[in-house]
Each structure stands twice: as C-alpha cells, then as structure tokens.
Design an enzyme around this catalytic site. Sequence first.
Site, PDB file in Angstrom:
ATOM      1  N   LYS A  32      19.955 -23.836  18.278  1.00  0.00           N
ATOM      2  CA  LYS A  32      19.804 -23.770  17.268  1.00  0.00           C
ATOM      3  C   LYS A  32      19.778 -24.023  15.939  1.00  0.00           C
ATOM      4  CE  LYS A  32      19.496 -20.172  12.750  1.00  0.00           C
ATOM      5  NZ  LYS A  32      20.548 -20.728  12.257  1.00  0.00           N
ATOM      6  N   ASN A  33      21.287 -24.536  15.737  1.00  0.00           N
ATOM      7  CA  ASN A  33      22.086 -25.013  15.117  1.00  0.00           C
ATOM      8  C   ASN A  33      22.458 -26.582  14.989  1.00  0.00           C
ATOM      9  OD1 ASN A  33      22.788 -22.520  13.377  1.00  0.00           O
ATOM     10  ND2 ASN A  33      24.879 -22.449  15.050  1.00  0.00           N
ATOM     11  N   ARG A 103      19.139 -21.941   4.954  1.00  0.00           N
ATOM     12  CA  ARG A 103      20.519 -22.628   4.442  1.00  0.00           C
ATOM     13  C   ARG A 103      19.917 -23.926   5.374  1.00  0.00           C
ATOM     14  NH1 ARG A 103      24.231 -23.419   1.559  1.00  0.00           N
ATOM     15  NH2 ARG A 103      26.009 -24.503   2.686  1.00  0.00           N
ATOM     16  N   CYS A 127      20.649 -16.060   5.726  1.00  0.00           N
ATOM     17  CA  CYS A 127      21.042 -15.253   5.882  1.00  0.00           C
ATOM     18  C   CYS A 127      22.175 -14.942   4.658  1.00  0.00           C
ATOM     19  CB  CYS A 127      22.007 -14.828   7.114  1.00  0.00           C
ATOM     20  SG  CYS A 127      21.030 -14.721   9.342  1.00  0.00           S
ATOM     21  N   ARG A 132      27.559 -19.357  -0.255  1.00  0.00           N
ATOM     22  CA  ARG A 132      27.509 -20.436   0.627  1.00  0.00           C
ATOM     23  C   ARG A 132      27.121 -21.740  -0.105  1.00  0.00           C
ATOM     24  NH1 ARG A 132      23.632 -19.430   5.594  1.00  0.00           N
ATOM     25  NH2 ARG A 132      24.569 -17.912   6.286  1.00  0.00           N
ATOM     26  N   PRO A 133      28.654 -22.149  -1.103  1.00  0.00           N
ATOM     27  CA  PRO A 133      28.154 -22.915  -2.181  1.00  0.00           C
ATOM     28  C   PRO A 133      27.635 -24.739  -1.712  1.00  0.00           C
ATOM     29  CG  PRO A 133      30.660 -22.501  -1.424  1.00  0.00           C
ATOM     30  CD  PRO A 133      29.517 -21.477  -0.844  1.00  0.00           C
ATOM     31  N   ILE A 134      27.401 -25.267  -2.026  1.00  0.00           N
ATOM     32  CA  ILE A 134      27.371 -26.996  -1.611  1.00  0.00           C
ATOM     33  C   ILE A 134      28.070 -27.798  -1.949  1.00  0.00           C
ATOM     34  CG2 ILE A 134      24.971 -25.942  -1.066  1.00  0.00           C
ATOM     35  CD1 ILE A 134      23.599 -28.015  -2.768  1.00  0.00           C
ATOM     36  N   ASP A 135      28.750 -27.437  -2.669  1.00  0.00           N
ATOM     37  CA  ASP A 135      30.203 -28.040  -4.227  1.00  0.00           C
ATOM     38  C   ASP A 135      30.638 -29.026  -3.002  1.00  0.00           C
ATOM     39  OD1 ASP A 135      31.217 -25.854  -2.554  1.00  0.00           O
ATOM     40  OD2 ASP A 135      32.963 -26.658  -3.246  1.00  0.00           O
ATOM     41  N   GLN A 136      30.492 -28.990  -1.839  1.00  0.00           N
ATOM     42  CA  GLN A 136      31.673 -29.982  -0.527  1.00  0.00           C
ATOM     43  C   GLN A 136      30.256 -31.277  -0.718  1.00  0.00           C
ATOM     44  OE1 GLN A 136      35.077 -29.990   0.029  1.00  0.00           O
ATOM     45  NE2 GLN A 136      34.749 -28.732  -1.004  1.00  0.00           N
ATOM     46  N   ASP A 315      29.273 -16.884  14.285  1.00  0.00           N
ATOM     47  CA  ASP A 315      28.011 -16.434  15.002  1.00  0.00           C
ATOM     48  C   ASP A 315      28.003 -15.272  16.203  1.00  0.00           C
ATOM     49  OD1 ASP A 315      26.447 -17.828  12.862  1.00  0.00           O
ATOM     50  OD2 ASP A 315      25.987 -19.261  14.331  1.00  0.00           O
ATOM     51  N   ARG A 407      14.589 -15.637  14.031  1.00  0.00           N
ATOM     52  CA  ARG A 407      14.998 -16.855  12.992  1.00  0.00           C
ATOM     53  C   ARG A 407      15.389 -17.811  14.542  1.00  0.00           C
ATOM     54  NH1 ARG A 407      19.019 -16.703   9.465  1.00  0.00           N
ATOM     55  NH2 ARG A 407      19.011 -18.861   9.529  1.00  0.00           N
TER      56      ARG A 407
END
Length: 437
Positions: A32-33, A103, A127, A132-136, A315, A407
């Site tokens: 999946k990932n 995500r 989920c 879950r920041p996306i600053d990076q 996970d 999912r």
Amino acid sequence: MYETHKGENYLEKYVIHGGNRLRGEVAISGAKNAAVAILPATILAKGPCLIENIPNISDVSIMIKILSEIGAKIRVINKNTYEIDTSRISIPEIPYDMARHMRASSYFLGALLGRFHRSKVSLPGGCDFGVRPIDQHLKCFAAMGATSTVESGMIALTAEKLTGAHIYFDVVTVGGTINALLAAVLAEGQTIIENAAKEPHIVDLANFLNSMGADIMGAGTDVIKIRGVKELHSTSYSIIPDQIEAGTYMVAAAVTRGDVLIKNVIPKHLESITSKLKKIGVTVMEFDDSIRVIGDRPYRKDNVKTMPHPGFPTDMQPQICVLLCLSDGTSIVTEGVWDNRFKYVEELTRMGAQISVEGRIAIIEGQGHLIAAPVKATDLRAGAALIIAALAAEGVSEIEDIRHVERGYDNIEGKLRALGADIRKISKPDNPLQQVL
C-alpha cells in the site's frame, strides 16, 4: 457507508466466529505505502507507465480516480495492473473533496511541482492518530526554490524553477522523503537528502523513478543523492509485497495457534517483526520468498518500541499488542512515532484485554484469552488488530467501521476465510433495529 438507489444509507461490518486455527497458504498483495507514492510519481513520466502488483484497496482506488479526474488516461489490464498515461494532464490541482481524506494525497504536491513547477492540494487527512505536520515537506520544497501558501484548506506551491539543494530533515519523515524525491528528480543540479527515511517503500519509489530514467543513489540509507535529469520516460514496474500485510497475517497465525505459509514476501523487510515474534515464542521459518508461521502457546511477555525502519514498524503496533494480550506476564509497548495511536485500546478492553495507557506507553497484562464483543475500528491498523483479536476470541464478534480496514488490506475477508477463519462481511441499515444477520 454506501447508499442504495433509494438513498437509504447502509453500513458494512465483519462478523467473526472466533476459535478457528488458521491453516494453509496466503499470498501477500502489493505494498500500500509503495503504491500510493508510485501512482502520483507517474505524473513525472513523458509516456505511459505499466504498473503491476497494485493492491486492490480503497486508497488506491481514490488515487486512480484523482489521476483520472486531472486528465490521466487509465487503462485497466486486470485488477492489479494498470497502464497510466499522464501526458495529457494540464491542471496541477487536485480536487479538494477527493484528496482531503488521504494522507498520501500530499505526494501530489511533489509530483505536480516537479513537472509543472506549481501544485495545489488539500491539507492531508488519513487515519486520526495524532498531528501530522507537513512542515518538513514544505522545508524541502522551499530549499529547492518553491514558495507556499495555505488558503481554505489547500496548500499551493509555485516556483520559477526547481534547483537541487542540500536538505536535512529535523525528524525522520517518510512523507517528506517521498515528496523530496518527487520534486528533485527533474530539478536542476544535485539534491542531497540527509536523515532520510529508509523504509522499503522509499526504496521502491526510488527504483521506480530510476526505471524511468531518474538518477537516485542511496535509497534505503539515511543519505540519498539525486541528480536532476531533463525528463523521465515510460516504464513497466512491479510493486514490492506489503510488509505490513504480511506481518498482520503472521500475527493472525500466531494468535490462532495456526500454521500458515505466507507467500510473495521479502523476508528481509520482515526482520524486525520476525525477530519480535520469535522472542515472544512464535515459530517462524524463512524461505526465499515466503515465511511459515506456526503458533503454539504459551507465549512470553516482551517489550516493544516502535521506531522508523529498520526498527519495529508503527503500523504493526496494534497487531503485536493483541499477541501480547494473549501472552504470559506484563508487557510494555512504547509508541515511538505517533502521539496518539492507542485509541483502539478501549475497543480491545471490551474483549477482555487489560491494558492501561499513559501517553505513548501501553502496559499490557497478558490474560491468555479474549472474549467476543461488538467493537469499532478506529483506524486502518487498529481495524486489523481487532480482526486478529476476534479470530482468537471465544464467541462471535462484530467489527464496525471496516472502511478503515479496506483502505489498506486487499480482500482480507476472502484471504482469511481461505485459511479457515469464520468471517463474513454483512451490510446493515443505519437503523440497527433493521439489521439482517
């Protein structure tokens, strides 16, 4: 949830009669990932990409719909093989309603930015087990010359051109590493990513991009070097097996005292899971592309801490907790990745588990058995853990909100039933009084 033609809302749930030992063989689907990173990456190719071993899961279905919506030509070869031609895409924007629940929709930021030097995508969902920041992600885009704005829940990126940069992630970030790769492969010059994530699906994405003509070295280590190229071409590629799906069936075999041969795996990707199961007392035998798991209680207590790869995967944390509930003694599980991944514990306690949670630490008093109960999946892997618990429990369990499970697991009901599990998926009206069993 879905609607009939009359507009009446229906829900789906699993009904599981526990106590059957799982026996036989199960084939693991594509990861999946990896799939949800590789599908957006097709945007970077000049021609069609033939991708095999795509898992038949709802997250992939959403990705395919998004690609089709923005102009990609999709040809279905079979349920696990697609030919995707993104050459006609002209609008670098993802519809808000399609992307906001996933995500992985954030990967369209890097892919569209890499091709068009601009992109617009909704803030990521997925989920709910912590911020879950996306600053990076934005940090790496900025280093390559992009500016970002956030408006009405959408992130917009623009760049006159993308240039290679030296990127150091403050924390190990799988999503940030994926987006950096997607943006960097067509950028001018060399990009160096330090403190990069090392998960197998990072390596798979890099291999896919290299098969299209990218120049990526070091994927799978904490330093990745990308030399930008002028264009990427068509390719054919097969996605790696899903390590988390494999690990889930490994635990399912263990808790049911089963004997299961798990096929189409890469044993090296499963080393942290295999070593932990062996320590608990599960018999695991490794072959070239398969693993045999034999469960024979009693199991021993153990302590688990989730960490970025090659550590024990976050996970697999809910699934291993179920096994520890059936082990002797007190076990401690520490969540080293997410802030709030123990929401499912309340559901497990309905099944007789004795677990107390303090922040990122769960203390499990092994009971040796679980009892059936009606429970609700709180997220993808929590849903898988509840299925595992129901397989081992005495009596009939009902698991609701199974959309989370679908999912990320390809035909989990059918695969488990082929191993001897008594599991059914049923539909019921929103009104529980109208439920038909």
